[in-house]
Design a protein around this motif. Sequence first.
Motif, short mmCIF file in Angstrom:
data_model
loop_
_atom_site.label_atom_id
_atom_site.label_comp_id
_atom_site.label_asym_id
_atom_site.label_seq_id
_atom_site.Cartn_x
_atom_site.Cartn_y
_atom_site.Cartn_z
N MET B 1 13.96 -17.70 10.41
CA MET B 1 13.95 -17.24 11.79
C MET B 1 13.12 -15.98 11.97
O MET B 1 12.43 -15.81 12.95
N ILE B 2 13.19 -15.11 10.95
CA ILE B 2 12.40 -13.86 11.04
C ILE B 2 10.92 -14.20 11.13
O ILE B 2 10.16 -13.55 11.83
N LEU B 5 9.75 -14.73 14.58
CA LEU B 5 9.63 -13.46 15.29
C LEU B 5 8.35 -12.73 14.86
O LEU B 5 7.65 -12.15 15.68
N PHE B 6 8.06 -12.78 13.57
CA PHE B 6 6.84 -12.15 13.06
C PHE B 6 5.59 -12.83 13.67
O PHE B 6 4.65 -12.16 14.07
N ARG B 9 5.03 -11.82 17.12
CA ARG B 9 4.49 -10.45 17.16
C ARG B 9 3.01 -10.42 16.82
O ARG B 9 2.23 -9.71 17.42
N LYS B 12 1.23 -11.63 19.84
CA LYS B 12 1.41 -10.75 20.99
C LYS B 12 0.67 -9.42 20.83
O LYS B 12 0.13 -8.89 21.80
N ARG B 13 0.65 -8.89 19.63
CA ARG B 13 0.02 -7.58 19.45
C ARG B 13 -1.49 -7.67 19.56
O ARG B 13 -2.16 -6.65 19.66
N LEU B 68 -0.22 -6.78 10.40
CA LEU B 68 1.18 -6.63 10.83
C LEU B 68 2.03 -6.12 9.67
O LEU B 68 2.85 -5.21 9.82
N ASN B 75 5.38 2.01 9.46
CA ASN B 75 6.29 2.61 10.44
C ASN B 75 7.76 2.51 10.04
O ASN B 75 8.64 2.91 10.81
N GLY B 76 8.03 2.02 8.84
CA GLY B 76 9.40 2.05 8.32
C GLY B 76 10.25 0.83 8.67
O GLY B 76 11.42 0.77 8.33
N LEU B 77 9.63 -0.14 9.35
CA LEU B 77 10.39 -1.32 9.75
C LEU B 77 10.88 -2.12 8.52
O LEU B 77 12.01 -2.60 8.49
N GLU B 79 11.48 -0.89 5.60
CA GLU B 79 12.54 -0.09 4.98
C GLU B 79 13.87 -0.37 5.69
O GLU B 79 14.91 -0.54 5.03
N PHE B 80 13.82 -0.45 7.01
CA PHE B 80 15.03 -0.72 7.78
C PHE B 80 15.59 -2.11 7.44
O PHE B 80 16.80 -2.27 7.26
N LEU B 81 14.69 -3.09 7.33
CA LEU B 81 15.15 -4.45 7.02
C LEU B 81 15.80 -4.51 5.63
O LEU B 81 16.82 -5.17 5.43
N PRO B 217 7.55 3.47 3.60
CA PRO B 217 6.36 4.27 3.95
C PRO B 217 6.13 5.46 3.00
O PRO B 217 7.06 5.92 2.39
#
Lengths: 266, 217
Positions: B1-2, B5-6, B9, B12-13, B68, B75-77, B79-81, B217
């Motif tokens: 599913m991710i 979304l990727f 993105r 879209k970007r 991407l 930007n640390g995304l 790391e958050f995941l 990062p």
Amino acid sequence: MLGLYEVSAGYGKTEVLHDVSFEIKENGIYVLLGRNGAGKTTTLRVIAGILPPFKGKIKKEGNIGYLSHSFALPQEMSVKESLEFFSRIIGGDPNNVIGRFHLEDILDKRISSLSQGQKKKLSLAKVFLKDYDIYLLDEPTENLDPILASEIRKLIVSLSKSKIIIYTSHNLYEAREIGNYVIVIDKGRISLFKPINEIRLREYTIGIRASEDLSKILKGEYRGDYFVLNLNNPAEVNSIIQELMRRNINIYEIKEMRNPLEDLLR
Amino acid sequence: MISFLFLKRMIKRSYSTTIYFLIASIIFLIIDIYEIVTIKIILPFILISLLMSPSIFGIMFSSLTVSLFIDDRQNGLLEFLIAEGVKPRKIYYEYVLAFLLISIPITVIVSVILGLLVRNLYYMILILVNSIRISWMIIPPSLYLSYLQKTAGSSRAPLGTYIGITILLSYIYLGSIINSAIGIQNLMLYAGITILLIAILLTIVIGYTIKSEKLIP
């Protein structure tokens, strides 16, 4: 419950944390202090499971929410889309954080066009989409306006009644205001872990704003409107006040000029 | 599913880049169709030039996937995941999958259109296998090199794209060196299947080497 036992960790072959051990059993706010490069972020990353330790053991009970120092936001999305994006990946309901973090007015704005403070708000909001047992917050109030920073502090304090919160900040006044315990990390080692109210000062510095020139009465110097003097003991403030009142001097304000936590970093 | 979304993105970007890639692919497809229609009899030599249109989209679109990935790391995304429990290996596979989710269908559509025009099932399979493997071969090394780089945006980042172009150009030149029709067919069959298997294997193996400390990062 959270425990680190002789944990060493770092990046590549560089060891940043050396034999770090501490155990947290009760809920509350644990302020992690240290100078730049001391290993605060590395400690949070190890606890969050981002960095595997070189050696040592980590015990965690419950799930962990992590707010990193970087915003960790998809720049091309709008605020609303990003909250939906995170809720699809980690769960939670975006509507629960939109009001709480005052995001209503910027919902349709693209993240890349937000100010640093707005990005920080959103970054915080994504961590609060879900409920966690342990929160690791790396400078959560940095870049926020004073009103929101105060609300975040209130939120953290209220959460701390039922959660463990490990919190890093360079704002020592804030740390002292809300922290229950202080953990000082110096060059990758824990140098102090104790309740904040047990921290004793080497020197106590106060500033007095009064109706008359105090330099003829007390030993100290003027810094702006404040007459600043060093005391050996906070109890001495009482006798100074009595002396000034006896001389009919109006005292407008007395404040601490130095945060005791500063001493811990020296 | 991710990965969905990727993918969303990625597009879209940079709508304009994606549209440009699609237009470029369509132009190559039109040229290929014109070639098939005018030549009438399709020889194996022509098959190589027919790889151009199905492969080109994958080659170009890989740059969006890699950029991407680099931005998300910076930007640390990522790391958050990881902090949320997503395994580093899974993160890498999600980017590969996001790329394949768009490049494979487009490659298949273009290959099938060309195969139907050629009216030869075997040729259609050759075009399909070879264009898929050119697209697929690009993404694992591209992502891996970006992953290894400490400084984002280095000129090594699109190495996978260069690999894809090299494979494509090698085919074109080999077509002029190998002068037997059977030789070209065999080359396309065996090299196509081998490189496709290598690309799949490379994707899996690289996934196991991904470490969380290099995704922060």
